[in-house]
Scaffold this motif. Structure first.
Motif, PDB file in Angstrom:
ATOM      1  N   ASP A 169      -6.636   6.111   2.310  1.00 61.60           N
ATOM      2  CA  ASP A 169      -5.814   4.958   2.678  1.00 61.60           C
ATOM      3  C   ASP A 169      -6.695   3.985   3.457  1.00 61.60           C
ATOM      4  O   ASP A 169      -7.074   4.241   4.595  1.00 61.60           O
ATOM      5  CB  ASP A 169      -4.632   5.440   3.528  1.00 61.60           C
ATOM      6  N   TRP A 180      -0.374   8.676   9.870  1.00 54.40           N
ATOM      7  CA  TRP A 180       0.612   7.602   9.678  1.00 54.40           C
ATOM      8  C   TRP A 180       1.935   8.260   9.273  1.00 54.40           C
ATOM      9  O   TRP A 180       1.953   9.167   8.421  1.00 54.40           O
ATOM     10  CB  TRP A 180       0.135   6.637   8.593  1.00 54.40           C
ATOM     11  N   GLY A 238       0.831  -1.200   0.000  1.00 51.38           N
ATOM     12  CA  GLY A 238       0.000   0.000   0.000  1.00 51.38           C
ATOM     13  C   GLY A 238       0.867   1.251   0.000  1.00 51.38           C
ATOM     14  O   GLY A 238       0.494   2.295  -0.527  1.00 51.38           O
ATOM     15  N   LYS A 239       2.044   1.137   0.588  1.00 53.32           N
ATOM     16  CA  LYS A 239       2.957   2.276   0.666  1.00 53.32           C
ATOM     17  C   LYS A 239       3.317   2.775  -0.730  1.00 53.32           C
ATOM     18  O   LYS A 239       3.369   3.969  -0.971  1.00 53.32           O
ATOM     19  CB  LYS A 239       4.218   1.846   1.428  1.00 53.32           C
ATOM     20  N   SER A 249      -4.234  -2.536   0.705  1.00 52.59           N
ATOM     21  CA  SER A 249      -3.077  -3.369   1.034  1.00 52.59           C
ATOM     22  C   SER A 249      -3.495  -4.788   1.385  1.00 52.59           C
ATOM     23  O   SER A 249      -4.561  -5.001   1.953  1.00 52.59           O
ATOM     24  CB  SER A 249      -2.357  -2.750   2.234  1.00 52.59           C
ATOM     25  N   SER A 287      -1.297  -6.462   3.203  1.00 53.56           N
ATOM     26  CA  SER A 287      -0.405  -6.701   4.341  1.00 53.56           C
ATOM     27  C   SER A 287      -1.130  -7.097   5.617  1.00 53.56           C
ATOM     28  O   SER A 287      -0.782  -8.085   6.257  1.00 53.56           O
ATOM     29  CB  SER A 287       0.414  -5.441   4.625  1.00 53.56           C
ATOM     30  N   LYS A 288      -2.124  -6.295   5.989  1.00 50.68           N
ATOM     31  CA  LYS A 288      -2.774  -6.505   7.287  1.00 50.68           C
ATOM     32  C   LYS A 288      -3.912  -7.501   7.148  1.00 50.68           C
ATOM     33  O   LYS A 288      -4.040  -8.432   7.950  1.00 50.68           O
ATOM     34  CB  LYS A 288      -3.307  -5.185   7.853  1.00 50.68           C
ATOM     35  N   ASN A 307      -4.287   4.592  11.502  1.00 52.14           N
ATOM     36  CA  ASN A 307      -3.075   4.214  12.219  1.00 52.14           C
ATOM     37  C   ASN A 307      -2.386   5.536  12.566  1.00 52.14           C
ATOM     38  O   ASN A 307      -2.031   6.277  11.647  1.00 52.14           O
ATOM     39  CB  ASN A 307      -2.166   3.371  11.318  1.00 52.14           C
ATOM     40  N   TYR A 329      -6.604  -0.644   6.568  1.00 50.66           N
ATOM     41  CA  TYR A 329      -7.219  -1.418   7.673  1.00 50.66           C
ATOM     42  C   TYR A 329      -8.719  -1.617   7.461  1.00 50.66           C
ATOM     43  O   TYR A 329      -9.452  -1.879   8.415  1.00 50.66           O
ATOM     44  CB  TYR A 329      -6.966  -0.697   9.012  1.00 50.66           C
ATOM     45  N   ARG A 383       4.718  -7.795   0.234  1.00 48.12           N
ATOM     46  CA  ARG A 383       4.730  -6.465  -0.375  1.00 48.12           C
ATOM     47  C   ARG A 383       3.740  -6.337  -1.531  1.00 48.12           C
ATOM     48  O   ARG A 383       4.116  -6.173  -2.690  1.00 48.12           O
ATOM     49  CB  ARG A 383       6.165  -6.082  -0.845  1.00 48.12           C
TER      50      ARG A 383
HETATM   51  C1  LIG Z   1      -2.029   3.518   7.565  1.00 51.71           C
HETATM   52  C2  LIG Z   1      -1.160   2.638   6.738  1.00 51.71           C
HETATM   53  N1  LIG Z   1      -1.198   2.778   5.419  1.00 51.71           N
HETATM   54  C3  LIG Z   1      -0.454   2.023   4.595  1.00 51.71           C
HETATM   55  C4  LIG Z   1       0.389   1.074   5.105  1.00 51.71           C
HETATM   56  C5  LIG Z   1       1.201   0.319   4.098  1.00 51.71           C
HETATM   57  O1  LIG Z   1       1.271  -1.010   4.277  1.00 51.71           O
HETATM   58  P1  LIG Z   1       1.990  -1.914   3.174  1.00 51.71           P
HETATM   59  O2  LIG Z   1       2.936  -1.080   2.414  1.00 51.71           O
HETATM   60  O3  LIG Z   1       2.661  -2.986   3.949  1.00 51.71           O
HETATM   61  O4  LIG Z   1       0.891  -2.429   2.296  1.00 51.71           O
HETATM   62  C6  LIG Z   1       0.494   0.907   6.492  1.00 51.71           C
HETATM   63  C7  LIG Z   1       1.438  -0.044   7.094  1.00 51.71           C
HETATM   64  O5  LIG Z   1       1.763  -0.018   8.239  1.00 51.71           O
HETATM   65  C8  LIG Z   1      -0.318   1.697   7.331  1.00 51.71           C
HETATM   66  O6  LIG Z   1      -0.297   1.562   8.663  1.00 51.71           O
END
Ligand SMILES: Cc1ncc(COP(=O)(O)O)c(C=O)c1O
Length: 398
Positions: free
Chosen positions: A209, A132, A107-108, A241, A243-244, A181, A212, A252
């Motif tokens: 974003d 964040w 997501g980053k 994302s 990831s979570k 976050n 979550y 990634r």
């Molecule tokens: C608010 C928020 N946005 C985006 C991300 C990006 O996560 P990733 O790059 O692992 O998908 C995170 C990861 O901690 C996050 O907390």
């Protein structure tokens, strides 16, 4: 003779203006202590303690066996793009087209692409405090100006009035993050819509974003900006994302959903940066969306239990005040009640807690909120119980 090449490295102005990630620094501090044999309790990690579900791993193994080990199109494979579109159709009847979706390396990277492809020097980018850690850094990298909106008065939940007051003629973009976050707060759907109507009237772009998205605790409700009517989405980029949601931080994989024009610009950035996200991880991500979703429910149930326990336990610690997180997996207590001669800032709180009780929390200053610390409850109940015991002992020693 060996030359010291790093001491006077002429770091670029763009990078010199950036700060290192406070959250990754906390994780690395915990990792270094563990490696040295210290019994650390780690509330710093912003990642699920669960393993990636087995069906997803199997899909990756099959992709490798089938030879899906080559470059893919910049915006991702057709299979993954379609899986993302189908998910948003099933959940939110969003009606996205393939030209409006791209897979990214986390997501980053979606957020990075979105900001870098839009922002010119001097453009203002709004974001609520706490934010964040990465948001302002990317804006600064793009030579934009982060403009912070204070939300402490509204319990860290951003509202349309606050946004209206922060807009200036230079405002180009706002970054929304719900669930947030580090605060875990959620913008209710009605207020979210009001914010989007205001931004649409003013011609301001939006990054939502939604990393979550699926971890929300009732009575709060899951809400995606993808639910909004098309006319409110013309300047919107959703960053998502894997990831979570699917415990896939190391794979990634993320995505962006935006207008065809914005997606084209983001693809240009990505094509010269990472070319495409990892091909094997893309197959795994498609399975994550298309396959069984029970693992997401199981993780949410576990987070729900931990959240309940942690919030009750934090109430028992004198000097700590913690609002109710409605999503994500973080508690964000106000620790100013513990300030005195020994501890005067949240950084000192975090540092002394680490030294005295080998317990890692993340200093709120990195999120723009001095006086707060972030505790991740993406860790086992056993660790939570031990960590809370240590924090209590630490606070009582002050
Ligand atoms: C608010 C928020 N946005 C985006 C991300 C990006 O996560 P990733 O790059 O692992 O998908 C995170 C990861 O901690 C996050 O907390």
């Amino acid at each position: 003779m060996t030359q010291a090449v790093t001491s006077n490295f002429p770091v670029s102005e763009n990078v010199a203006r950036m700060n290192p990630s406070a959250t990754l620094a906390a994780m690395q501090a915990a990792e270094a202590m563990r490696a040295a044999g210290v019994n650390v309790v780690d509330f710093g990690a912003g990642e699920p303690d669960f393993d990636t579900p087995d069906n997803i791993k199997q899909a990756a193994a099959e992709a490798m066996r089938a030879g899906q080990t080559k470059y893919t199109p910049t915006a991702g494979t057709r299979v993954l793009q379609q899986a993302i579109i189908d998910f948003y159709e099933r959940q939110f009847e969003a009606g996205y087209d393939r030209s409006e979706v791209m897979a990214t390396s986390g997501g980053k990277q979606a957020i990075f692409n979105a900001i870098v492809s839009l922002i010119n020097p001097g453009d203002e980018v709004l974001m609520a405090k706490p934010y964040w850690v990465t948001f302002p850094e990317i804006v600064v990298f793009a030579r934009g100006v982060p403009v912070f909106i204070e939300t402490e008065e509204s319990g860290f939940v951003l509202n349309a009035d606050q946004v209206a007051r922060a807009i200036t003629p230079r405002t180009k973009l706002i970054i929304l993050n719900s669930p947030c976050n580090p605060s875990g707060r959620v913008i209710a759907s009605g207020e979210f819509r009001k914010i989007m109507e205001l931004l649409s009237d003013r011609g301001i772009y939006v990054v939502s974003d939604e990393c979550y998205l699926r971890f929300v605790y009732p009575p709060a409700e899951v809400f995606s900006a993808a639910t909004l009517p098309h006319e409110l989405r013309s300047r919107l980029c959703i960053a998502g994302s894997f990831s979570k949601t699917y415990a896939m931080t190391g794979w990634r994989l993320g995505y962006a959903l935006a207008s065809r024009e914005w997606t084209k610009a983001m693809s240009k950035v990505q094509s010269h940066c990472t070319s495409n996200p990892n091909s094997i991880a893309q197959s795994a991500a498609a399975e994550a969306l298309n396959g069984p979703q029970e693992s997401v429910g199981a993780m949410l149930a576990e987070y729900t239990a931990r959240r309940g326990w942690l919030l009750d336990a934090l109430k028992e610690i004198p000097g700590l005040k913690c609002g109710e997180p409605e999503g994500a997996f973080y508690a964000f207590p106000d620790v100013r009640g513990c300030f005195g001669k020994t501890v005067r800032t949240s950084a000192e709180f975090a540092q002394k807690l680490l030294e005295q009780e080998q317990t890692v929390v993340t200093d709120g200053l990195g999120f723009g909120s001095e006086g707060y610390v972030r505790l991740s409850y993406a860790t086992s109940m056993e660790q939570l119980e031990e960590g809370v015991k240590r924090i209590k002992r630490f606070v009582e020693s002050l």
